[in-house]
Motif scaffolding. Structure first.
Motif: not given
Length: 481
Positions: A193-194, A247-251, A260-263
Motif C-alpha cells: 500500500g501507499n 489495510q490487512i485484507r486488501g481490495r 493481502g498480507i498473507l498473499r
C-alpha cells in the motif's frame, strides 16, 4: 583479536553500528570498533572468532563483504612495510590457488595502475596458481577515498591514487543479507500500500528486535505488514493488528481469497510463521495478559501519509452509543459489509507514550520495543523519548535517524528491564500533552501532522521574540487553522 575489513554501504550511515551491535547481541559475541571514523566505506573491527564473521555476513544488510586484515597504511610504502613483518599470516595459503583484486571506495581505480599494484606484492612469494575463477583464496587491496561529486573521466584520472588509506587482506565472504532489499522490494511484492515501509529499512528495523526462530513478534499498527515480513524472514513467529482491517485484507474479496498480507507472506515462503493479523483498536485490545511477546516492532502512523486513529468521536461530536444501532431492515449497522466504526485522531504524543506502556506490559523481561519516532529536527531533544519505569532506551551515539531535511524518523530501540508485567496500559489521554492545561513542555512530535502541513514552524523562540511572561515557551502558535 583478529581484525577484519568491512566493506560497508554508505547509505543509512547512522544505522550501521546499531545493526552490527544487534547481531553481536543476538549471537552473544563482542565487537571492537577500530576505525576512528566509523562512517567511511571501510570499517575495521576486531572479532574473537571467524565464525562471528559469518553471522554478520548472514544478517547485516549494509555489509557487502568482509576480509581478514593483514596490513594497512596511509601509503603503499607504509602498507608494504607492515606486511613484510606479517608474512606469517600467509603460510596456510602458500600452495592455494589465488586471485588479487583491487577495490576503490568512492572511486573506480584506473585499470593501468592495477597490474603495477598487484605486482608490488611479489615479495609475498605465494606459490599457488593464479586463477580468475574457481580460486581457493582472494586477496584484496582496498583504497579508501573521500567522496567526490565529480564523475568525469578527467576527475577520475586526477584523483586516482589520492586515497586516504589503503588496506590489504584476504576476502572471507560476501554479504548474503545485502540482497534482501532487492528480493523483498515493495514494487515486486504481491501486496503493498501507499504506507508500506521500504524493504531495506524494514530489515534494519527488524534487526534491532533480534528476530530468531521461536520468538514471537508483534506489530500493533501492522498496515500492510512490512515489519512482519522482515521479522519472519529470520524465522520469528509474527502477528499484527490494525484498527483498519482494509489495510490487512486488501481490495480482493470473496470466499477463499487470502488477505493481502498473507498473499505477500506466501510469496516469501513465510506464511506459516504468521500467527494472525487481527482488526481492532489497540486502545481496546482483546489481549488479556502480559509478559509473553519477545518484541514489538512498528512504524506508528503519524500523519505524513496516514494519521493515527482510535475509536470514538472527535471533540464536540455526538457521543458514542452504548448499544448497537439497529437498521430499518432489522440488522445491526456493525454487521454490515464495509462497516467502518467512528474514530477520532490519536495524538502522536499520547500514542508513543501508550506504546511504551504497552510494551512494558506485553514484553517478556529483556524483550525489545522498536519503533520510528518522527521528529522535527530543530526541536528534538532526548527528553522527547517517552519515559516509562521498567523500559530503557538502547542508544548508540546520536541515534539512528532517517533524515528528510526539516524532519526525520528516529529509530527508537528500548528493552524491558522490569522482571514483572506490571499493570496493562489504560490508554487515557495524558494530561502532560493537553495544550489546554498549559504544560511546561511539549515534545517535538506533538501535533506532528499539523506541523508537517504548516512546514514545521519551530516552537523555539527567536532571539528577538518577547512573548508575555505567562506564555509557556513551548506553546507558541505553530500553525494557523
Amino acid at each position: 583479536m583478529p581484525r577484519y575489513i568491512l566493506r560497508i554501504s554508505q547509505e543509512h550511515l547512522t544505522f550501521r553500528i546499531p545493526s552490527l551491535l544487534s547481531i553481536s547481541q543476538l549471537f552473544d559475541f563482542s565487537i571492537k570498533f577500530i576505525s576512528e571514523d566509523q562512517y567511511r566505506g571501510i570499517l575495521v573491527i576486531e572479532l574473537e572468532k571467524e565464525e562471528h564473521v559469518n553471522h554478520i555476513l548472514e544478517r547485516d544488510t549494509l555489509v557487502s563483504s568482509i576480509s581478514e586484515l593483514y596490513a594497512e597504511g596511509k601509503s603503499y610504502a607504509a602498507l608494504h612495510e607492515q606486511m613484510r613483518g606479517n608474512l606469517a599470516v600467509l603460510k596456510p595459503y602458500m600452495q592455494s590457488s589465488f586471485k588479487f583484486t583491487m577495490e576503490g571506495v568512492n572511486h573506480r581505480v584506473v585499470e593501468t595502475r592495477i597490474r603495477e599494484t598487484v605486482e608490488s606484492f611479489a615479495y609475498t612469494a605465494l606459490e599457488g596458481n593464479i586463477k580468475m575463477k574457481n580460486y581457493d583464496e582472494e586477496f584484496v587491496v582496498f583504497e579508501d577515498y573521500d567522496f567526490s561529486a565529480a564523475h568525469t573521466t578527467e576527475a577520475r584520472l586526477s584523483r586516482d591514487g589520492q586515497f586516504q588509506h589503503v588496506y590489504f587482506g584476504r576476502r572471507i565472504g560476501f554479504g548474503k543479507a545485502r540482497l534482501l532489499a532487492n528480493s523483498h522490494d515493495v514494487k515486486a511484492r504481491a501486496y503493498y500500500g501507499n504506507t508500506s515501509m521500504d524493504s531495506h529499512m524494514g530489515f534494519l528495523m527488524a534487526g534491532q528486535a533480534l528476530p530468531a526462530p521461536g520468538k514471537i513478534m508483534y506489530d500493533p499498527f501492522v498496515g500492510t505488514g512490512s515489519m512482519l515480513y522482515a521479522a519472519a524472514h529470520w524465522e520469528a513467529y509474527v502477528m499484527g493488528s490494525d484498527i483498519d482491517g482494509r489495510q490487512i485484507r486488501g481490495r480482493d474479496k470473496g470466499k477463499g481469497v487470502k488477505p493481502g498480507i498473507l498473499r505477500a507472506a506466501e510469496q516469501y515462503g513465510i506464511e506459516k510463521l504468521f500467527l494472525d493479523c487481527l482488526t481492532y483498536d489497540i486502545t481496546k485490545s482483546p489481549i488479556r495478559r502480559g509478559g509473553w511477546i519477545d518484541a514489538i516492532i512498528t512504524d506508528p502512523p503519524y500523519g505524513v501519509r496516514a494519521g493515527a486513529k482510535r475509536l470514538g468521536r472527535k471533540e464536540g461530536g455526538r457521543p458514542l452509543r452504548d448499544e448497537p444501532y439497529m437498521m430499518p431492515d432489522g440488522t445491526y449497522s456493525h454487521t454490515r459489509p464495509g462497516y467502518v466504526p467512528p474514530s477520532r485522531p490519536y495524538e502522536l504524543a499520547n500514542l508513543t507514550l501508550d506504546l511504551v506502556q504497552l510494551a512494558r506490559w506485553l514484553l517478556v523481561p529483556g524483550g525489545r520495543l522498536v519503533f520510528f519516532l518522527p521528529t522535527v529536527n530543530e526541536d528534538y531533544t532526548e527528553v522527547d523519548v517517552p519515559v516509562v519505569e521498567g523500559m530503557k532506551e538502547l542508544k548508540v551515539g546520536e541515534g539512528s535517524v532517517q533524515d528528510f531535511g526539516k524532519w526525520g524518523r528516529r529509530l527508537i530501540t528500548m528493552v524491558k528491564t522490569a522482571q514483572d508485567d506490571g499493570p496493562p496500559p489504560t490508554f487515557e489521554d495524558h494530561d502532560q500533552f493537553d495544550i489546554t492545561k498549559q504544560p511546561e513542555y511539549l515534545p517535538g512530535h506533538h501535533a506532528f501532522r499539523e506541523r508537517y502541513a504548516a512546514g514545521f514552524t519551530s516552537r523555539k523562540k527567536s532571539e528577538n521574540s518577547s512573548p508575555g511572561a505567562d506564555t509557556p515557551p513551548s506553546l507558541e502558535p505553530v500553525v494557523q487553522v
